[in-house]
Design a protein around this motif. Structure first.
Motif, mmCIF file in Angstrom:
data_model
loop_
_atom_site.group_PDB
_atom_site.id
_atom_site.type_symbol
_atom_site.label_atom_id
_atom_site.label_comp_id
_atom_site.label_asym_id
_atom_site.label_seq_id
_atom_site.Cartn_x
_atom_site.Cartn_y
_atom_site.Cartn_z
ATOM 1 N N MET A 154 8.815 7.619 -5.950
ATOM 2 C CA MET A 154 9.921 6.985 -5.222
ATOM 3 C C MET A 154 9.972 7.397 -3.755
ATOM 4 O O MET A 154 10.931 7.101 -3.049
ATOM 5 C CB MET A 154 11.274 7.272 -5.900
ATOM 6 C CG MET A 154 11.431 6.643 -7.266
ATOM 7 S SD MET A 154 11.658 4.844 -7.202
ATOM 8 C CE MET A 154 13.364 4.726 -6.653
ATOM 9 N N GLY A 155 8.948 8.079 -3.281
ATOM 10 C CA GLY A 155 8.885 8.465 -1.879
ATOM 11 C C GLY A 155 8.252 7.377 -1.028
ATOM 12 O O GLY A 155 7.609 6.450 -1.534
ATOM 13 N N VAL A 156 8.432 7.471 0.303
ATOM 14 C CA VAL A 156 7.805 6.533 1.229
ATOM 15 C C VAL A 156 6.299 6.762 1.200
ATOM 16 O O VAL A 156 5.815 7.880 1.392
ATOM 17 C CB VAL A 156 8.345 6.725 2.656
ATOM 18 C CG1 VAL A 156 7.593 5.835 3.642
ATOM 19 C CG2 VAL A 156 9.842 6.415 2.696
ATOM 20 N N ASP A 157 5.532 5.704 0.950
ATOM 21 C CA ASP A 157 4.080 5.779 0.821
ATOM 22 C C ASP A 157 3.451 5.540 2.193
ATOM 23 O O ASP A 157 3.198 4.402 2.591
ATOM 24 C CB ASP A 157 3.606 4.734 -0.193
ATOM 25 C CG ASP A 157 2.147 4.908 -0.567
ATOM 26 O OD1 ASP A 157 1.389 5.499 0.226
ATOM 27 O OD2 ASP A 157 1.759 4.425 -1.647
ATOM 28 N N LEU A 158 3.189 6.631 2.912
ATOM 29 C CA LEU A 158 2.658 6.499 4.269
ATOM 30 C C LEU A 158 1.257 5.905 4.293
ATOM 31 O O LEU A 158 0.902 5.170 5.222
ATOM 32 C CB LEU A 158 2.662 7.867 4.957
ATOM 33 C CG LEU A 158 4.037 8.474 5.253
ATOM 34 C CD1 LEU A 158 3.876 9.840 5.923
ATOM 35 C CD2 LEU A 158 4.862 7.546 6.146
#
Length: 374
Positions: A154-158
């Motif tokens: 659920m984190g931002v996928d850089l």
């Protein structure tokens, strides 16, 4: 910390006589009866625990309230002098020049200005789930929105964000820590991402919750603005300072970028009350430490309740928690029936419920209800 709830109330009481006089004047002007204990139009409904809007109910600081009282008499004048003073204070704090700072009516105004500055026909590249109010504003003005799925955690996928950069992208926007997930990305991964973005594509990093993180310096990229003219970092007085209703925010950017953004602002000169409060409390470290301590305590209460209810939640670097539940809308409705206001589902994320860290007693009410209502 040198602060207590009693101390905060006592510090604010110096303006008590003026507040009483103000209430009496309001009654005579609007012709309505206001009695002690009646519901204020500026706060939560009577008897309701407001845990839905990521506010800090322990602010504004006593220093801010005193400043509002002291400067109210100057409300007849335009407040550009206050803008200049606050700009200089912010620049000094970040070891920047005043030309690197833009003060606005909440950070939202800067975010909207950046949205208006997007070239015609270009897209905003952003995570699939984040505080996208200003991106939707850009969409209504003709910009396209190019969303990138979150990572499995659920984190931002850089990495996925980097892969999505193309000639169609007119701006990249990231909320860090992210809202509503509460998760943050920091250190070299975020810095390397910014370095990898072509210089002609603005990168807007919304750091509204930075002061509430466990390591503000690690999670901020504010020190990169001079070396990266395409970087815009937004901050606000709405969160740790408890000034959501006073509408003061700012952005840090290269001087050329600041000039561009100023051309899209929609307010003029700021407001006396908000600026006076911001100037007075910007360096009020005791109050900020007190506010942060309340957030930490409230999150501990929430996480204990989550565990008691047999649920799970994402790790939070903010003043809210994203809880995995069977049905977010159903939980929202059930909580409201029991006097607690929380957020419902965010679009397709129907199994995630966001709850803010409001007053400790209100959070306690949520904690007692959660195991029962799920």
């Amino acid at each position: 910390m040198g602060y207590s709830r009693r101390g905060l109330i006592g510090g604010a009481s110096m303006g008590g006589a003026a507040l009483i006089t103000g209430n009496a004047l309001a009654q005579s002007v609007v012709g309505q009866k206001m009695t002690p204990g009646s519901t204020s139009p500026f706060g939560p409904p009577a008897g309701m625990a407001l845990l839905s809007r990521n506010e800090n109910p322990y602010g504004p600081a006593p220093s801010a309230i005193k400043a509002i009282y002291d400067e109210a008499k100057n409300g007849c004048y335009y407040a550009d002098g206050g803008v200049k003073l606050l700009t200089e204070m912010i620049a000094g704090h970040y070891a920047l020049e005043p030309a690197n700072v833009i003060v606005a009516s909440g950070s939202t105004e800067v975010l909207c200005a950046a949205a208006l500055a997007i070239p015609d026909g270009k897209a905003v590249l952003c995570p699939d789930l984040f505080w996208d109010t200003t991106v939707l504003y850009a969409e209504r003005k003709g910009a396209r929105v190019k969303r990138v799925p979150l990572g499995e955690d659920m984190g931002v996928d850089l990495a996925a964000m980097t892969a999505a950069i193309g000639p169609d992208v007119g701006m990249i926007q990231i909320c860090n820590p992210n809202n509503p997930t509460g998760m943050a990305v920091g250190g070299e991964p975020l810095r390397n991402f910014i370095r990898s973005v072509p210089a002609d594509i603005p990168v807007l990093v919304d750091e509204a919750y930075n002061e509430l993180t466990s390591d503000p310096a690690f999670y901020s990229v504010s020190d990169m603005v001079n070396d990266h003219p395409n970087l815009i970092v937004c901050r606000t007085f709405s969160k740790i300072y408890g000034m959501a209703g006073l509408r003061v925010g700012y952005a840090l950017a290269h001087p050329d970028t600041v000039k561009t953004l100023q051309g899209y602002l929609m307010s003029f000169g700021g407001n006396t009350a908000g600026l006076a409060a911001a100037v007075a409390s910007f360096a009020d470290e005791d109050f900020k430490a007190y506010s942060k301590a309340q957030v930490v305590s409230a999150k501990q209460i929430i996480m204990s309740a989550v565990e008691s209810a047999g649920l799970s939640a994402l790790p939070s670097e903010t003043n809210f928690v994203f809880v995995k539940v069977p049905d977010a809308d159903a939980l929202q409705a059930a909580m409201k029936e029991n006097g607690v206001l929380i957020r419902g589902a965010y679009g397709k994320w129907t199994g995630w419920s966001r709850v803010s860290t409001g007053k400790i007693e209100d959070v306690g009410k949520y904690a007692r209800l959660l195991p029962q209502l799920v």
